[in-house]
Motif scaffolding. Structure first.
Motif, PDB file in Angstrom:
ATOM      1  N   ASN A   1       0.839  -1.128   0.126  1.00  0.00           N
ATOM      2  CA  ASN A   1      -0.094  -0.230   0.100  1.00  0.00           C
ATOM      3  C   ASN A   1       0.715   1.347   0.136  1.00  0.00           C
ATOM      4  O   ASN A   1       0.680   2.301  -0.764  1.00  0.00           O
TER       5      ASN A   1
ATOM      6  N   LYS B   1       0.118   2.682  -3.565  1.00  0.00           N
ATOM      7  CA  LYS B   1      -1.309   3.503  -3.397  1.00  0.00           C
ATOM      8  C   LYS B   1      -1.515   4.280  -4.349  1.00  0.00           C
ATOM      9  O   LYS B   1      -3.010   4.346  -5.037  1.00  0.00           O
ATOM     10  N   ASN B   2      -0.539   5.255  -4.839  1.00  0.00           N
ATOM     11  CA  ASN B   2      -1.207   6.194  -5.880  1.00  0.00           C
ATOM     12  C   ASN B   2      -1.548   5.716  -7.257  1.00  0.00           C
ATOM     13  O   ASN B   2      -2.244   5.952  -7.658  1.00  0.00           O
TER      14      ASN B   2
ATOM     15  N   TYR C   1      -2.590   2.587  -7.544  1.00  0.00           N
ATOM     16  CA  TYR C   1      -4.088   2.105  -7.389  1.00  0.00           C
ATOM     17  C   TYR C   1      -5.136   3.018  -7.541  1.00  0.00           C
ATOM     18  O   TYR C   1      -6.207   3.017  -7.866  1.00  0.00           O
ATOM     19  N   GLU C   2      -4.989   4.003  -6.663  1.00  0.00           N
ATOM     20  CA  GLU C   2      -5.963   5.217  -6.549  1.00  0.00           C
ATOM     21  C   GLU C   2      -6.404   5.815  -8.107  1.00  0.00           C
ATOM     22  O   GLU C   2      -7.391   6.040  -8.310  1.00  0.00           O
ATOM     23  N   LYS C   3      -5.335   5.967  -8.780  1.00  0.00           N
ATOM     24  CA  LYS C   3      -5.558   6.600  -9.970  1.00  0.00           C
ATOM     25  C   LYS C   3      -6.425   5.516 -11.080  1.00  0.00           C
ATOM     26  O   LYS C   3      -7.124   5.953 -11.635  1.00  0.00           O
TER      27      LYS C   3
ATOM     28  N   GLY D   1      -9.769   4.788  -9.756  1.00  0.00           N
ATOM     29  CA  GLY D   1     -10.552   5.859  -9.676  1.00  0.00           C
ATOM     30  C   GLY D   1     -11.538   5.934 -11.094  1.00  0.00           C
ATOM     31  O   GLY D   1     -12.610   6.272 -11.290  1.00  0.00           O
TER      32      GLY D   1
END
Length: 316
Positions: free
Chosen positions: A278, A282-283, A285-287, A290
């Motif tokens: 994570n 994480k960056n 994953y979030e991009k 989203g």
């Protein structure tokens, strides 16, 4: 020395037996002798007498959920050692494949096959039987990173061998599947772990084929993606485990695959990578997640890492 070999063999069969139970192959038979139909051709190079029988370590039969109207007869051979794989595995691999291929050749004319087909005869949807081999070539070398499947992928199989298909399962493959299922059972203990059965041209027209279940298809033994469903009375979660490291490219590919499957029965998607971190990932994953959420009407995407070792199956 003979006693050591016996103990090693028994440990290998214990690990495979518990692995079969883990993937839902509980209705297996074990240690079955069948008559050899080619006693001279199948005689080993070191044997003085003609071969009389073949020994089948495990046998499992089940109606396929990935192929239309098909019974899978699966002959399983266990090759287990205390030491790591040979540095040059070609010779030993050919020995193992030859042994299993010859067993399959005689299995086709055996009472075991006849009885298996008769047992499933009341299922009118079954119109053919596939006779398949699974070779578990595993060992007790826990630190070895050798991917034996890749190393033997281009080895030429002797032309005289007669078989339709043999699945090779090595340490890394057993470890991937074991880690995936064990992680899910521990993390989602209030859910039942089911394998998702992909729909394709090979099975879509069979009305008796179900979409998911607790029995792993034999094809998933060598797949780098395992789709699953986590089910309880309140919800169904769709998930995918990947035998590859986390990357933006891999995540995009998996989400594209998932979007074609899961919309009709879930709004939550779990993806398992062996190395997801994570803090590090994480960056990305979030991009990516989203973008996916906007397209899929706010589908919840969660990513985890799975870790544990399959050798514990041999512990008492």
């Amino acid at each position: 020395m003979g006693e050591d070999s016996k103990s090693i063999g028994e440990q290998g069969e214990l690990i495979v037996r518990r692995f079969l139970e883990l993937i839902g192959w509980v209705a297996y038979q074990s240690n079955i002798p069948i008559n050899c139909m080619h006693s001279i051709e199948h005689k080993s190079t070191t044997a003085k007498k003609e071969r009389k029988t073949h020994g089948i370590d495990y046998f499992y039969a089940n109606k396929s959920n990935l192929k239309i109207n098909t019974l899978d007869n699966i002959v399983i051979s266990v090759k287990y050692s205390a030491s790591e794989y040979p540095k040059y595995p070609s010779t030993k691999f050919k020995e193992h494949i030859t042994d299993l291929s010859q067993t399959l050749e005689c299995f086709i004319r055996s009472n075991l096959r006849t009885d298996s087909i008769a047992e499933f005869n009341d299922q009118r949807s079954i119109k053919k039987a596939d006779d398949l081999g699974v070779l578990f070539w595993i060992n007790n070398c826990k630190k070895s990173q050798q991917n034996i499947v890749k190393e033997v992928a281009n080895i030429e199989i002797p032309k005289e061998l007669k078989f339709s298909k043999i699945y090779l399962v090595d340490n890394s493959r057993v470890s991937f599947i074991h880690k995936t299922i064990t992680y899910l059972k521990n993390k989602y203990e209030n859910h039942e772990v089911n394998f998702h059965y992909n729909q394709s041209d090979a099975n879509f027209s069979d009305p008796d084929i179900i979409k998911y279940g607790t029995i792993m298809p034999v094809e998933y033994l060598t797949a780098d993606i395992i789709p699953f469903r986590l089910i309880n009375d309140q919800e169904t979660i769709f998930g995918i485990s990947i035998n590859d490291n986390f990357s933006e490219e891999n995540l995009n590919s998996i989400l594209a695959y998932a979007s074609d499957i899961s919309q009709d029965f879930t709004n939550e998607l779990i993806i398992l990578f062996p190395d997801y971190d994570n803090l590090e990932h994480k960056n990305i994953y979030e991009k990516v997640a989203g973008r996916f959420n906007k397209k899929q009407n706010r589908t919840i995407v969660k990513i985890h890492s799975f870790q544990n070792e399959f050798w514990s199956l041999g512990d008492e």
